[in-house]
Design an enzyme around this catalytic site. Structure first.
Site, PDB file in Angstrom:
ATOM      1  N   THR A   1      82.667 -26.767  -4.229  1.00 20.29           N
ATOM      2  CA  THR A   1      83.813 -27.818  -4.834  1.00 20.29           C
ATOM      3  C   THR A   1      83.885 -27.951  -6.247  1.00 20.29           C
ATOM      4  OG1 THR A   1      84.979 -29.957  -4.329  1.00 20.29           O
ATOM      5  CG2 THR A   1      82.615 -30.048  -4.348  1.00 20.29           C
TER       6      THR A   1
ATOM      7  N   LYS B   1      82.913 -34.885  -9.860  1.00 19.31           N
ATOM      8  CA  LYS B   1      84.353 -35.283 -10.136  1.00 19.31           C
ATOM      9  C   LYS B   1      85.459 -34.503  -9.408  1.00 19.31           C
ATOM     10  CE  LYS B   1      87.218 -33.718 -12.253  1.00 19.31           C
ATOM     11  NZ  LYS B   1      88.559 -33.014 -11.943  1.00 19.31           N
TER      12      LYS B   1
ATOM     13  N   ASN C   1     101.115 -35.864 -10.446  1.00 19.70           N
ATOM     14  CA  ASN C   1     101.278 -34.438 -10.707  1.00 19.70           C
ATOM     15  C   ASN C   1     102.681 -34.093 -10.947  1.00 19.70           C
ATOM     16  OD1 ASN C   1      98.565 -33.143  -9.719  1.00 19.70           O
ATOM     17  ND2 ASN C   1      98.772 -34.476  -8.154  1.00 19.70           N
TER      18      ASN C   1
END
Lengths: 407, 407
Positions: free
Chosen positions: B190, B179, B402
């Site tokens: 990552t 993900k 965001n």
């Protein structure tokens, strides 16, 4: 030192002009001239980008040569970057046109360009523009302000300031103008900033004052992390104040650098707060650092984070993103020691103590984060050094401006 | 090697489960389990961020200890980062709950968390979730896919892939899920990626294969330049394929690393293309480089530039921004040598030759840049090395997601 009205024309012997040359924009001015009656010693700092625009290469060669500088010709709309030999030829042609119109040597003409990369300058329009600038120049404050407007691209406001100090009974003036907005992440210096002073000062002292100050001003701002191909700060001193020469290491030099810093930090913050699409100036202040370098690295990482910047756009006290940005900055610190605060004119609030959240009011935090100037203060409790960096929030309008900038 | 349907449950002896534990999200699953009937050797790579989430510290200690791993418990919604001692305590409690429910040692349970930083886990819900996971686990492909869905945050699609190789007559399977979405700029490894294999292989060989491959896969993607506090790649091998042991330096090891690379590069590209708000996967490929490192530095700088990414969002062939991003990357090259191309399934077009624009069709360029997968190819004509990096466009939706992520 006192702050006074004006910009590049405030210092004695400097003139300015602006004109609509239709370089790329329609219905607005897009060329500016700064001219000194007396040849100037010149200091400069330039982009560290490997891809250097033609006018950057031109100015760097001019400043390095030590030759006096008497004029600066600037255009907005086209950056004259990635334009090969043709671009350098247009620099020469622009300088020649200015020399002819102003009656000065071509190798005393500095240049500045900002705008789209890769497109060639329409040299006939530039030549006509230079002639208009030479006709229109004068030493009024108004003409300085108009010049500051003409160098804007996506900036929403002109940026200028002037300051005065006394040197042995003589008034020495420093004034400057700058433009920023996008592709703003200076490294070594920044976008376009032109500072004039009538001080009597040597080229070496002038360069030292400039080089040291850009590290704490223009180099501490970021709009989008992109270091431009055209970043240029030029500082010209024509000596018209007839002061006793300002020498490095003297109180006069201290006063001069203090005034210069005031101009630079003001212009740098104006550039950060007027970043493309920005609604707020965002300052990150790191205190309690072991070294200045550590404080600078951490502060700059905070203002460069897209996630921090979108949180500021949303007035959201998402402090974890600030910790995250400090964490990947490359500087060492103990996250479990950090006290974090947000501050603005709506007040100050503590968010974390020793790295974990204190029971703060989200409403109060949101109120503080809804102001046009916001500071995040991180105390890392390792020493006494501190540093600030300046950025802006990341908004829809940044995308809007940049998704189709060229059309 | 052949690509086959499935993800983490494709390799023999692996099971998975997912459940809606209401950690933060409502109306969707938010916990996943990967379980192996047989204890596994484990390899891992973790974030280089100084701020490391509690589960990252837990897993790192577990992988470093060399102890076998038999289960991975993952939650989305809360990252368990910046949570101090309390956060570490919740890791221990989660592992204990899993150990009790699965009948395995607590120190064979790896953990993963992703979501909001700074908030504590609701440990009672986690405990209940773990019990549900233990009840629901099985080895079906469907359960693997459901687990890949449960670990998503702002991801729009699950990400999984499996591949098979033959080792001395035995089929060895590797499958993985990942993900990504935001705070994606891995450094060393990552976000969350979990790979399972039934290969017989030593821990050292497994770690070598993983560590080398993440450099060219997960470490070459970026969504927003923000290196997360929670980045984790775990690779578990349970030996159920009963193949002859895969040893470093053999053709079998080559085949294994090739299959592993296929999984990793697929998941990494899926993460890049599914970045928050993204509408396109953007690949930067630098060819003709002197060294691999130089090619990687240049390619990564291109996909990290906000200005390049907004231009891609606008389908605008603003190639100057690509030059600019290469120029400030830190790698040396001659901008006046660069040939630049854009390519997608709509065709390929040359934009510059030796650093300046060729007379290309803007319409054709826009057509090429309007596809869901776009590649910019920069030939820097210095050698024969090349590298790719992957990112995405920067759109309104990134801001939308965001600006107020926590509410």
């Amino acid at each position: 030192m006192k702050i006074v009205e004006g910009g590049v024309t405030k210092a004695k012997g400097f003139e300015a002009a602006s004109t609509a040359a239709k370089i790329k924009y329609e219905g607005r001015t897009d060329m500016a001239l700064v001219y000194s009656e007396i040849p100037c010693v010149a200091a400069g700092t330039f982009t560290t980008n490997v891809v250097k625009a033609a006018p950057v290469r031109w100015d760097r060669q001019l400043v390095d040569s030590g030759r006096p500088v008497q004029a600066v010709v600037v255009n907005s709309g086209i950056a004259n970057a990635c334009t090969g030999e043709e671009g350098m030829y247009y620099c020469e042609e622009t300088a020649k046109a200015a020399a002819a119109a102003l009656g000065i040597p071509a190798d005393s003409v500095a240049l500045g360009s900002t705008g789209e990369i890769g497109r060639q300058l329409p040299i006939d329009r530039i030549r006509a523009g230079v002639e208009a600038l030479a006709r229109k120049k004068d030493g009024t404050i108004e003409n300085g302000t108009l010049a500051a407007k003409a160098i804007m691209t996506t900036d929403t406001t002109e940026k200028e300031l002037a300051a005065q100090i006394e040197v042995n009974g003589k008034t020495v003036t420093i004034g400057g103008m700058a433009k920023g907005s996008g592709m703003i992440h200076p490294n070594m210096c920044t976008m376009l900033s032109f500072i004039t002073t009538d001080a009597v000062i040597s080229k070496e002292a002038l360069q030292k004052a400039l080089s040291e100050d850009v590290q704490n001003t223009y180099n501490m701002i970021s709009v989008d992390g992109d270091t431009s191909t055209n970043d240029t700060v030029l500082l010209l001193a024509n000596g018209a104040a007839q002061n006793e020469e300002i020498k490095v290491g003297t109180p006069d030099y201290e006063a001069f650098t203090e005034a210069l810093h005031e101009i630079n930090v003001y212009l740098a913050k104006k550039i950060a707060g007027d970043g493309e699409g920005a609604t707020a100036l965002f300052e990150a202040k790191v205190i309690g650092a072991k070294t200045k370098e550590q404080a600078k690295t951490l502060a700059k990482s905070i203002v460069c984070s897209d996630l921090t910047k979108t949180a500021i756009a949303g007035h959201d006290a998402n402090w974890g993103r600030i910790f995250c940005a400090m964490g990947y900055s490359g500087a060492q610190f103990d996250p479990e020691k950090v006290d974090l605060f947000f501050e603005s004119r709506a007040g100050k609030i503590q968010i974390t103590e020793d790295g974990t959240a204190v029971g703060y009011s989200e409403e109060k935090a949101t109120e503080i984060l809804s102001q046009p100037e916001i500071t995040a203060i991180a105390d890392i409790k390792m020493g006494t050094e501190e540093a600030s960096a300046w950025g802006c929030d990341l908004t829809y309008d940044y995308i809007k401006i940049n998704a189709d900038y060229r059309s």
